[in-house]
Write a protein that holds these residues in place. Structure first.
Motif, PDB file in Angstrom:
ATOM      1  N   HIS A  40     -46.234  29.599  18.611  1.00  0.00           N
ATOM      2  CA  HIS A  40     -46.382  31.180  18.825  1.00  0.00           C
ATOM      3  C   HIS A  40     -47.826  31.776  17.968  1.00  0.00           C
ATOM      4  O   HIS A  40     -47.939  32.825  17.316  1.00  0.00           O
ATOM      5  CB  HIS A  40     -45.292  31.435  18.190  1.00  0.00           C
ATOM      6  CG  HIS A  40     -43.434  31.522  18.615  1.00  0.00           C
ATOM      7  ND1 HIS A  40     -43.297  31.653  19.218  1.00  0.00           N
ATOM      8  CD2 HIS A  40     -43.244  30.009  18.124  1.00  0.00           C
ATOM      9  CE1 HIS A  40     -41.748  30.702  19.843  1.00  0.00           C
ATOM     10  NE2 HIS A  40     -41.912  30.490  18.668  1.00  0.00           N
ATOM     11  N   PRO A  80     -52.499  35.636  15.476  1.00  0.00           N
ATOM     12  CA  PRO A  80     -51.480  36.379  16.190  1.00  0.00           C
ATOM     13  C   PRO A  80     -50.344  36.911  15.841  1.00  0.00           C
ATOM     14  O   PRO A  80     -50.053  37.004  14.632  1.00  0.00           O
ATOM     15  CB  PRO A  80     -50.494  35.000  16.744  1.00  0.00           C
ATOM     16  CG  PRO A  80     -51.072  34.278  15.443  1.00  0.00           C
ATOM     17  CD  PRO A  80     -52.151  34.687  14.291  1.00  0.00           C
ATOM     18  N   HIS A 120     -44.511  40.854  16.488  1.00  0.00           N
ATOM     19  CA  HIS A 120     -43.629  39.817  14.859  1.00  0.00           C
ATOM     20  C   HIS A 120     -42.722  40.820  13.783  1.00  0.00           C
ATOM     21  O   HIS A 120     -42.001  40.890  13.273  1.00  0.00           O
ATOM     22  CB  HIS A 120     -44.503  39.396  14.757  1.00  0.00           C
ATOM     23  CG  HIS A 120     -44.915  37.832  15.099  1.00  0.00           C
ATOM     24  ND1 HIS A 120     -46.070  37.092  14.978  1.00  0.00           N
ATOM     25  CD2 HIS A 120     -44.613  37.616  16.521  1.00  0.00           C
ATOM     26  CE1 HIS A 120     -46.412  36.853  15.711  1.00  0.00           C
ATOM     27  NE2 HIS A 120     -45.441  36.812  16.552  1.00  0.00           N
ATOM     28  N   ARG A 121     -43.434  42.287  14.199  1.00  0.00           N
ATOM     29  CA  ARG A 121     -42.683  43.727  12.479  1.00  0.00           C
ATOM     30  C   ARG A 121     -41.550  43.620  13.860  1.00  0.00           C
ATOM     31  O   ARG A 121     -40.880  44.838  13.012  1.00  0.00           O
ATOM     32  CB  ARG A 121     -43.658  44.060  12.556  1.00  0.00           C
ATOM     33  CG  ARG A 121     -44.959  43.789  11.621  1.00  0.00           C
ATOM     34  CD  ARG A 121     -46.634  44.832  11.390  1.00  0.00           C
ATOM     35  NE  ARG A 121     -46.836  44.665  12.677  1.00  0.00           N
ATOM     36  CZ  ARG A 121     -48.052  45.505  13.062  1.00  0.00           C
ATOM     37  NH1 ARG A 121     -47.992  46.235  11.968  1.00  0.00           N
ATOM     38  NH2 ARG A 121     -48.137  46.023  13.996  1.00  0.00           N
ATOM     39  N   VAL A 137     -38.396  45.175  14.629  1.00  0.00           N
ATOM     40  CA  VAL A 137     -36.700  44.649  14.504  1.00  0.00           C
ATOM     41  C   VAL A 137     -36.469  45.021  15.578  1.00  0.00           C
ATOM     42  O   VAL A 137     -36.514  45.352  16.725  1.00  0.00           O
ATOM     43  CB  VAL A 137     -36.343  45.252  12.669  1.00  0.00           C
ATOM     44  CG1 VAL A 137     -36.899  44.610  12.353  1.00  0.00           C
ATOM     45  CG2 VAL A 137     -36.235  46.822  12.977  1.00  0.00           C
ATOM     46  N   LEU A 169     -35.174  40.709  12.769  1.00  0.00           N
ATOM     47  CA  LEU A 169     -36.725  40.569  13.495  1.00  0.00           C
ATOM     48  C   LEU A 169     -36.098  40.279  14.861  1.00  0.00           C
ATOM     49  O   LEU A 169     -35.166  39.213  15.014  1.00  0.00           O
ATOM     50  CB  LEU A 169     -37.699  39.572  12.509  1.00  0.00           C
ATOM     51  CG  LEU A 169     -38.351  40.062  11.463  1.00  0.00           C
ATOM     52  CD1 LEU A 169     -38.888  38.778  10.575  1.00  0.00           C
ATOM     53  CD2 LEU A 169     -39.208  41.675  11.756  1.00  0.00           C
ATOM     54  N   VAL A 227     -38.426  38.750  17.019  1.00  0.00           N
ATOM     55  CA  VAL A 227     -38.749  37.657  17.565  1.00  0.00           C
ATOM     56  C   VAL A 227     -37.454  36.180  17.091  1.00  0.00           C
ATOM     57  O   VAL A 227     -38.366  35.218  17.413  1.00  0.00           O
ATOM     58  CB  VAL A 227     -40.387  37.368  17.243  1.00  0.00           C
ATOM     59  CG1 VAL A 227     -39.779  37.238  15.230  1.00  0.00           C
ATOM     60  CG2 VAL A 227     -41.504  36.328  17.520  1.00  0.00           C
ATOM     61  N   THR A 228     -37.129  36.766  16.450  1.00  0.00           N
ATOM     62  CA  THR A 228     -36.458  35.852  16.037  1.00  0.00           C
ATOM     63  C   THR A 228     -34.950  35.256  16.576  1.00  0.00           C
ATOM     64  O   THR A 228     -34.403  34.405  17.224  1.00  0.00           O
ATOM     65  CB  THR A 228     -35.453  35.553  14.226  1.00  0.00           C
ATOM     66  OG1 THR A 228     -34.745  36.756  14.871  1.00  0.00           O
ATOM     67  CG2 THR A 228     -36.498  36.165  13.645  1.00  0.00           C
TER      68      THR A 228
END
Lengths: 330, 185
Positions: free
Chosen positions: B4, B15, B35-36, B38, B79, B81-82
């Motif tokens: 990523h 990134p 990425h931040r 939520v 998050l 992204v997870t």
């Protein structure tokens, strides 16, 4: 929140390698505490190594009768696991006494152990806190500290560890299994968390880059009577003011094995070794329990506003031990 | 290991976005997720699904509760992204095909189980999670430890109150919320 890199690890080795390659990295489990601390500015990781998809999500019954719990098993699943409910009831009860259904569905076993204190001074970056920023002082010492420690605290830090699960693990003689750059090792759960001393920024004995891979519940405490009881400000969804986990085995009219641990009283789950030593070989009577618990709590040094915790913890311990003891001897 | 490290167009040295695919109420969405971000903000700001509410934004009130892969969670602490590959259900997606409202939503209306309504989407998603958890035999803090493992747990009034304790209602509509949940058991 500050920008950060994101890495999803597929194996334990990938996770520890990724951590080593990225200064300022943090492992990410369920994120119920870490993401909150990032929002608050308390944690500012350069990278998150997501470990939630590692193959550590199983609960394995071991040939010797013990149980190995993978680090990414969710708190709700662990609490509902039939072997945990049957053989280690204090662990299931402790998990269910913590947080909310939503949080338990996200929180992991490893993450639960590594959650940080909920001391309001730690969580507020405008306040002094030796744990968050060593050398800045402790705002709670003379401030609002009704929820804080009565055992084992120092001038530098009076925070308590918030986990319920960890208290049960300490009483049950569980071990925390770790993997890091220097290989695998395990630490007794009761020794995994530290007292603050002069280094309150260090919560646990974990080494930099080490990852919790599992928790081992020993055969020796499996199937013995055990219980968890917690006192809090409201009936549900609140941290412990004081809590007790205990496992008790009596035979031939005396205590043959006992594990007793307090939560909400110290910087770590407080394993009550003095009380245990006093109980081994004694008849499990109310008087013996009172004597043992009083011996342990004699070491308490309450702060200005939390002296209530000592009698509260005493009554919780006497209740739990009394319920675990064979009724005929009380 | 999934990589990523694709640097976003913002010119950051680090990134900071990752392409992420989520199914929300049955519909796939692929986004370059900061990425931040939520999940709650992704739903509300990026997808325009404003049903899930931002109350405390710290996992303390439950107003943001949604179902991820069928389990209730606080979307303010997840998050996005997870969640690549996850199935998300929000209050907008509760009603089945050909239904205006899910029976639990109908029960909330029938019981007048709210005043201001701000916590209601979270209460609804949480209650659906509760019904599934109890049916699967998950115990709660108030479940008798002697209850056999795996057997469905009867949702007494006390069980409903305990299991919904992660959803605050500052108007105090709790008795009627519990009534509505009892109606659909």
């Amino acid at each position: 929140m500050k920008p950060f890199a994101y890495v999803r690890a597929g194996s334990v080795e990938e996770a520890t390698d990724a951590f080593a390659a990225r200064p300022g990295a943090r492992y990410l489990g369920g994120g119920t505490n870490l993401v909150d601390l990032m929002k608050l500015g308390v944690e500012t990781p350069a990278a998150l190594i997501d470990v939630t998809r590692l193959p550590l999500d199983g609960v394995e019954e071991l040939p010797d009768g013990g149980l190995r719990v993978g680090a990414t098993v969710r708190n709700s699943d662990l609490a509902a696991h039939p072997v945990v409910r049957d053989r280690y009831p204090a662990l299931s009860q402790a998990l269910l006494a913590g947080a909310s259904g939503q949080l338990r569905n996200a929180a992991t076993t490893g993450g639960n152990l590594l959650q940080r204190t909920r001391c309001p001074y730690f969580q507020d970056v405008t306040k002094p806190c030796n744990k968050r920023e060593p050398g800045t002082g402790c705002g709670a010492l003379e401030g609002v500290h009704r929820d804080h420690a009565v055992l084992g605290h120092s001038e530098r830090c009076i925070a308590t560890h918030p986990s319920d699960m960890a208290v049960a693990l300490a009483a049950l003689d569980a071990r925390v299994e770790l993997r890091g750059p220097e290989g695998a090792r395990s630490v007794p759960a009761a020794d995994f968390h530290r007292l603050p001393g002069t280094r309150p920024e260090k919560d646990t004995e974990i080494h930099p880059g080490e990852l919790i891979t599992s928790v081992l519940l020993p055969a020796a405490t499996g199937g013995l009577p055990s219980r968890y009881r917690k006192a809090r400000d409201r009936a549900s969804y609140a941290f412990a003011l004081a809590s007790v986990a205990a496992v008790l085995h009596c035979g031939n009219g005396v205590v043959e094995r006992v594990g007793l641990a307090f939560g909400g009283l110290a910087h770590r789950p407080w394993r009550a070794r003095r009380a245990e030593d006093a109980l081994i070989g004694a008849a499990p009577t109310a008087a013996a329990f009172e004597h043992a618990v009083d011996l342990e709590l004699a070491a308490a040094e309450p702060l200005r506003d939390n002296a209530y915790k000592v009698p509260l913890a005493r009554r919780l311990a006497l209740d739990v031990l009394g319920r675990l003891a064979p009724a005929a001897q009380l | 290991m999934d990589s990523h490290d694709r640097t976003a167009t913002t010119g950051h040295a680090q990134p900071d976005t990752t392409d992420t695919t989520l199914r929300v109420n049955g519909k796939p969405h692929t986004l370059a997720v900061d990425h931040r971000r939520v999940l709650l903000d992704l739903l509300r700001e990026d997808l325009g699904l404003t049903g899930a509410k931002k109350g405390c934004d710290h996992g303390q009130c439950g107003a943001c509760t949604v179902l991820v892969d069928g389990r209730r969670v606080n979307s303010c602490l997840l998050l996005a992204v997870t969640l690549d590959g996850a199935e998300v259900t929000t209050v907008e997606g509760l009603a089945g095909d050909g239904e205006d409202l899910h029976p639990l939503q109908r029960a909330f209306l029938d019981r007048d189980a709210f005043q201001c309504g701000y916590c209601t989407p979270g209460q609804l998603c949480s209650a659906l999670g509760v019904l599934a958890e109890a049916a699967a035999g998950h115990p709660s803090h108030v479940t008798d430890p002697a209850t056999p493992s795996g057997a469905p747990v009867p949702l007494t009034r006390e069980e409903i109150r305990e299991r919904l304790s992660g959803n605050l209602c500052r108007c105090g509509a709790y008795p009627r919320i519990a009534d509505a949940v009892e109606d659909v058991m």
